[in-house]
Structure formats: C-alpha cells, structure tokens
Scaffold this motif. Structure first.
Motif, PDB file in Angstrom:
ATOM      1  N   ASP A   3       0.793  -1.228   0.000  1.00 11.86           N
ATOM      2  CA  ASP A   3       0.000   0.000   0.000  1.00 11.86           C
ATOM      3  C   ASP A   3       0.824   1.276   0.000  1.00 11.86           C
ATOM      4  O   ASP A   3       0.309   2.343   0.307  1.00 11.86           O
ATOM      5  CB  ASP A   3      -0.958   0.018   1.184  1.00 11.86           C
ATOM      6  N   THR A   4       2.091   1.213  -0.351  1.00  7.98           N
ATOM      7  CA  THR A   4       2.890   2.416  -0.518  1.00  7.98           C
ATOM      8  C   THR A   4       3.620   2.335  -1.851  1.00  7.98           C
ATOM      9  O   THR A   4       4.077   1.271  -2.261  1.00  7.98           O
ATOM     10  CB  THR A   4       3.919   2.592   0.618  1.00  7.98           C
ATOM     11  N   ALA A   5       3.732   3.475  -2.533  1.00  6.46           N
ATOM     12  CA  ALA A   5       4.347   3.437  -3.861  1.00  6.46           C
ATOM     13  C   ALA A   5       4.951   4.783  -4.232  1.00  6.46           C
ATOM     14  O   ALA A   5       4.534   5.838  -3.745  1.00  6.46           O
ATOM     15  CB  ALA A   5       3.307   3.048  -4.918  1.00  6.46           C
ATOM     16  N   VAL A   6       5.925   4.715  -5.123  1.00  7.13           N
ATOM     17  CA  VAL A   6       6.463   5.867  -5.839  1.00  7.13           C
ATOM     18  C   VAL A   6       6.084   5.707  -7.298  1.00  7.13           C
ATOM     19  O   VAL A   6       6.154   4.595  -7.843  1.00  7.13           O
ATOM     20  CB  VAL A   6       7.995   5.952  -5.690  1.00  7.13           C
ATOM     21  N   VAL A   7       5.708   6.791  -7.947  1.00  3.95           N
ATOM     22  CA  VAL A   7       5.410   6.783  -9.379  1.00  3.95           C
ATOM     23  C   VAL A   7       6.212   7.906 -10.024  1.00  3.95           C
ATOM     24  O   VAL A   7       6.021   9.082  -9.692  1.00  3.95           O
ATOM     25  CB  VAL A   7       3.913   6.984  -9.678  1.00  3.95           C
ATOM     26  N   THR A   8       7.104   7.559 -10.958  1.00  6.56           N
ATOM     27  CA  THR A   8       7.843   8.595 -11.678  1.00  6.56           C
ATOM     28  C   THR A   8       7.115   8.926 -12.984  1.00  6.56           C
ATOM     29  O   THR A   8       6.265   8.173 -13.449  1.00  6.56           O
ATOM     30  CB  THR A   8       9.287   8.152 -11.986  1.00  6.56           C
ATOM     31  N   GLY A   9       7.457  10.068 -13.554  1.00 10.96           N
ATOM     32  CA  GLY A   9       6.749  10.514 -14.755  1.00 10.96           C
ATOM     33  C   GLY A   9       5.273  10.694 -14.489  1.00 10.96           C
ATOM     34  O   GLY A   9       4.427  10.407 -15.334  1.00 10.96           O
ATOM     35  N   ALA A  10       4.956  11.211 -13.301  1.00 11.24           N
ATOM     36  CA  ALA A  10       3.570  11.213 -12.822  1.00 11.24           C
ATOM     37  C   ALA A  10       2.819  12.507 -13.099  1.00 11.24           C
ATOM     38  O   ALA A  10       1.662  12.643 -12.702  1.00 11.24           O
ATOM     39  CB  ALA A  10       3.538  10.923 -11.318  1.00 11.24           C
ATOM     40  N   ALA A  11       3.440  13.463 -13.782  1.00  9.06           N
ATOM     41  CA  ALA A  11       2.760  14.737 -14.012  1.00  9.06           C
ATOM     42  C   ALA A  11       1.628  14.617 -15.022  1.00  9.06           C
ATOM     43  O   ALA A  11       0.725  15.449 -15.043  1.00  9.06           O
ATOM     44  CB  ALA A  11       3.755  15.794 -14.481  1.00  9.06           C
ATOM     45  N   ARG A  12       1.672  13.582 -15.854  1.00  9.87           N
ATOM     46  CA  ARG A  12       0.647  13.429 -16.889  1.00  9.87           C
ATOM     47  C   ARG A  12       0.638  11.976 -17.353  1.00  9.87           C
ATOM     48  O   ARG A  12       1.443  11.156 -16.928  1.00  9.87           O
ATOM     49  CB  ARG A  12       0.923  14.370 -18.059  1.00  9.87           C
ATOM     50  N   GLY A  13      -0.276  11.670 -18.260  1.00  5.68           N
ATOM     51  CA  GLY A  13      -0.291  10.378 -18.939  1.00  5.68           C
ATOM     52  C   GLY A  13      -0.413   9.173 -18.035  1.00  5.68           C
ATOM     53  O   GLY A  13      -1.167   9.171 -17.051  1.00  5.68           O
ATOM     54  N   ILE A  14       0.346   8.129 -18.353  1.00  5.22           N
ATOM     55  CA  ILE A  14       0.251   6.867 -17.635  1.00  5.22           C
ATOM     56  C   ILE A  14       0.621   7.034 -16.170  1.00  5.22           C
ATOM     57  O   ILE A  14      -0.033   6.485 -15.278  1.00  5.22           O
ATOM     58  CB  ILE A  14       1.148   5.808 -18.310  1.00  5.22           C
ATOM     59  N   GLY A  15       1.682   7.793 -15.885  1.00  2.64           N
ATOM     60  CA  GLY A  15       2.097   7.975 -14.501  1.00  2.64           C
ATOM     61  C   GLY A  15       1.025   8.633 -13.655  1.00  2.64           C
ATOM     62  O   GLY A  15       0.756   8.210 -12.521  1.00  2.64           O
ATOM     63  N   VAL A  77       6.231  -0.524  -3.652  1.00  4.01           N
ATOM     64  CA  VAL A  77       6.278  -0.601  -5.117  1.00  4.01           C
ATOM     65  C   VAL A  77       6.891   0.676  -5.664  1.00  4.01           C
ATOM     66  O   VAL A  77       6.544   1.785  -5.234  1.00  4.01           O
ATOM     67  CB  VAL A  77       4.871  -0.790  -5.726  1.00  4.01           C
ATOM     68  N   PHE A  78       7.790   0.502  -6.627  1.00  4.87           N
ATOM     69  CA  PHE A  78       8.367   1.642  -7.337  1.00  4.87           C
ATOM     70  C   PHE A  78       7.971   1.508  -8.794  1.00  4.87           C
ATOM     71  O   PHE A  78       8.382   0.569  -9.486  1.00  4.87           O
ATOM     72  CB  PHE A  78       9.892   1.641  -7.201  1.00  4.87           C
ATOM     73  N   PHE A  79       7.155   2.456  -9.283  1.00  2.00           N
ATOM     74  CA  PHE A  79       6.749   2.476 -10.685  1.00  2.00           C
ATOM     75  C   PHE A  79       7.733   3.350 -11.455  1.00  2.00           C
ATOM     76  O   PHE A  79       7.674   4.582 -11.376  1.00  2.00           O
ATOM     77  CB  PHE A  79       5.331   3.030 -10.835  1.00  2.00           C
ATOM     78  N   ALA A  80       8.641   2.709 -12.179  1.00  4.32           N
ATOM     79  CA  ALA A  80       9.624   3.430 -13.002  1.00  4.32           C
ATOM     80  C   ALA A  80       8.967   3.735 -14.337  1.00  4.32           C
ATOM     81  O   ALA A  80       9.134   3.015 -15.328  1.00  4.32           O
ATOM     82  CB  ALA A  80      10.887   2.598 -13.178  1.00  4.32           C
ATOM     83  N   ASN A  81       8.203   4.797 -14.357  1.00  6.32           N
ATOM     84  CA  ASN A  81       7.338   5.098 -15.499  1.00  6.32           C
ATOM     85  C   ASN A  81       7.890   6.172 -16.425  1.00  6.32           C
ATOM     86  O   ASN A  81       7.529   6.215 -17.598  1.00  6.32           O
ATOM     87  CB  ASN A  81       5.961   5.524 -14.978  1.00  6.32           C
ATOM     88  N   ALA A  82       8.754   7.033 -15.929  1.00 10.99           N
ATOM     89  CA  ALA A  82       9.250   8.143 -16.754  1.00 10.99           C
ATOM     90  C   ALA A  82       9.975   7.615 -17.989  1.00 10.99           C
ATOM     91  O   ALA A  82      10.758   6.672 -17.913  1.00 10.99           O
ATOM     92  CB  ALA A  82      10.196   9.022 -15.931  1.00 10.99           C
ATOM     93  N   VAL A 129       8.237  -1.514 -14.294  1.00  7.28           N
ATOM     94  CA  VAL A 129       8.859  -0.699 -15.327  1.00  7.28           C
ATOM     95  C   VAL A 129       7.878  -0.475 -16.474  1.00  7.28           C
ATOM     96  O   VAL A 129       7.287  -1.445 -16.974  1.00  7.28           O
ATOM     97  CB  VAL A 129      10.132  -1.385 -15.858  1.00  7.28           C
ATOM     98  N   THR A 130       7.677   0.771 -16.881  1.00  9.60           N
ATOM     99  CA  THR A 130       6.907   1.041 -18.095  1.00  9.60           C
ATOM    100  C   THR A 130       7.866   0.947 -19.268  1.00  9.60           C
ATOM    101  O   THR A 130       8.654   1.848 -19.517  1.00  9.60           O
ATOM    102  CB  THR A 130       6.239   2.425 -18.045  1.00  9.60           C
ATOM    103  N   SER A 200      -6.646   4.094 -23.216  1.00  6.72           N
ATOM    104  CA  SER A 200      -6.434   5.305 -22.433  1.00  6.72           C
ATOM    105  C   SER A 200      -5.371   5.054 -21.369  1.00  6.72           C
ATOM    106  O   SER A 200      -5.045   3.903 -21.037  1.00  6.72           O
ATOM    107  CB  SER A 200      -7.737   5.729 -21.761  1.00  6.72           C
ATOM    108  N   ALA A 201      -4.844   6.143 -20.825  1.00 10.15           N
ATOM    109  CA  ALA A 201      -3.900   6.013 -19.713  1.00 10.15           C
ATOM    110  C   ALA A 201      -4.565   5.312 -18.534  1.00 10.15           C
ATOM    111  O   ALA A 201      -3.928   4.535 -17.812  1.00 10.15           O
ATOM    112  CB  ALA A 201      -3.388   7.388 -19.303  1.00 10.15           C
ATOM    113  N   ASP A 202      -5.856   5.551 -18.344  1.00  8.02           N
ATOM    114  CA  ASP A 202      -6.588   4.875 -17.266  1.00  8.02           C
ATOM    115  C   ASP A 202      -6.642   3.368 -17.500  1.00  8.02           C
ATOM    116  O   ASP A 202      -6.601   2.585 -16.542  1.00  8.02           O
ATOM    117  CB  ASP A 202      -8.000   5.427 -17.160  1.00  8.02           C
TER     118      ASP A 202
END
Length: 262
Positions: A3-15, A77-82, A129-130, A200-202
């Motif tokens: 229940d804890t996560a980091v999401v990079t590239g999170a300003a828009r889109g998939i992140g 969880v670390f979402f390496a999305n950027a 990883v995205t 969609s990103a969703d």
C-alpha cells in the motif's frame, strides 16, 4: 496487497493515471516528475506527495527514494514510469542517444541500486517498469526509443532472474498506442501507432493495478502484443519483412527517401 508506492513521470499520462488509481484505492503515494507545476497539481488532486526532480540522474533517484522512505516509512512498489522519445533515426545525435539511455534505462538501474538492498533487508519489494511494446518489438521512426526500451526490458529480466527468489518482484508494462501527449506529438508515426486500437492512460493504470495481485513479468494492456512477440521470436525474417513493409508505407506517406533516413 502492498500500500505504498512511488510513481515517476507522474505529471501526466500513464504515470498520473497510475498515481490516481493507487490513491483511489487508499494507497500512500509519492509522485515525481521534472514538471514541478503539473506534478503539484497531481499531488493536490490525489493527496500524494510531490517530489519534483530529474529521476534520470543518480542524485535525483537517491533524493526521491530517501524522501519516499522518510515520508512513507516503507516503500512497497516503485513504478519506473518516466520515459522519453526522440522521433529520430540515424539523425539522432549523441546527446539525444545519451538522454534516452539515461531516462529509459539507467534511471531503472539507479532505482534498483538504491531500492534492492532495502527490499532484501525488508523481505521484498516490487519494481514495475513502463517499457512499452517497443521493448518487445521495435519502434519504427525512433531508433533511440526502440533500443532503450529493449534495454529496459533486458534489465528488468535480469533483475527478476537474479532476485525473484529473494522476494523482489519485477514487472514490465508494455502497451502500444496510449492516448497521451506522447501519442499526440508522434507526428507521422501516429497512424502506425494507432493501427491497433489505442487505450487510455486509465486503461493502462487498470492493467497495472490488476498486475499487482500477480507476479507475472509482462503486463500487456494490448493483448495482441503477445502474438506479435511470438511471431517475432519464431519467424524473425517474416516479422522483419512485415515491419519493413510498414516502413515503406511510412516513407511513402512522409515523402522520405533512403538518403534522408541515412
């Protein structure tokens, strides 16, 4: 479920969509992006903590991970999305290749370098990883993107093979066309990227959410990517011939000559 996560590239889109999905489920989330203003808007909408900065650098990743642990207490969880594209082939210069490598591959390496020792001590963690379908297939019209997304998949595979028995789960999300700014700015590649249905990103965020209940390595929001990957692996020459036909069509549409590509 964690229940804890980091999401990079999170300003828009998939992140942004992933961060929104997680916080809607009650997760505590830290979001990161270069675009501080848009990132702050996401944080205000979701209740996440915004950590603006460049996560393609070691200093940026270290700051993000340290801040996340200080804020969350743990990091499941670390979402390496950027990620970035160039829309270039042989005309991409060394600086553009370097930027793509730093963002699309080495950012993941640096994240793992700072995360895996902590996860081993804690008994586990998850890196998502995205990577894009380009990491399984290729990306006509963007050599740096195609190569670095293959690198992202390769590193994720290595990480999974090396640490899965010690509780580190690694997953690679590999969508095709997604209705994001990157697709909007893809120029002549847009028709190619939308040959199959876009999502969609969703939709991608939902696929990522569902994948958290499994240890499956590949997450494929476009199921047809599986069949394309099988064809590529089992009939490489036929697959390459088909891709070249698509390239010829793209050349015709854009008026590109061989000399211009070289």
């Amino acid at each position: 479920m964690p229940d804890t996560a980091v999401v990079t590239g999170a300003a828009r889109g998939i992140g942004r969509a992933i961060a929104t999905r997680l916080t809607r489920e009650g997760w505590q989330v830290v979001v990161a992006d270069l675009d501080a203003d848009e990132l702050q808007a996401v944080a205000e909408e979701t209740g996440a903590l915004a950590v603006p900065g460049d996560t393609s650098t070691d200093a940026g990743v270290r700051h993000l991970v340290d801040t996340a642990y200080a804020h969350l207490g743990q990091l499941d969880v670390f979402f390496a999305n950027a990620g970035i594209g160039t829309l270039k082939g042989l005309d991409a210069d060394d600086a553009e290749w370097s930027r793509a490598l730093e963002t699309n591959v080495l950012a993941h390496v640096r994240a793992a370098r700072h995360l895996v020792p902590r996860w081993l001590e804690a008994g586990g963690g998850r890196l998502v990883v995205t990577a894009s379908a380009a990491g399984l297939l290729t990306m006509l019209g963007d050599a740096p993107y195609a190569v670095t997304k293959h690198g992202a998949v390769a590193f994720a595979e290595w990480l999974s093979a090396t640490y899965r028995h010690r509780g580190v789960v690694v997953q690679a999300i590999c969508p095709q066309g997604v209705q994001t700014r990157m697709l909007d700015e893809s120029g002549p590649l847009r028709e190619l990227l939308t040959r199959d249905a876009t999502v969609s990103a969703d939709d991608v965020a939902e696929a990522a959410w569902q994948a958290l209940s499994t240890d499956d390595f590949f997450v494929l929001p476009h199921p047809e990517v599986h069949d394309y990957a099988v064809q590529r692996a089992t009939h490489p020459d036929a697959w390459l011939a088909g891709m070249n036909r698509l390239q010829q069509k793209l050349d015709h549409q854009t008026g590109t000559t061989h000399e211009e590509n070289a």
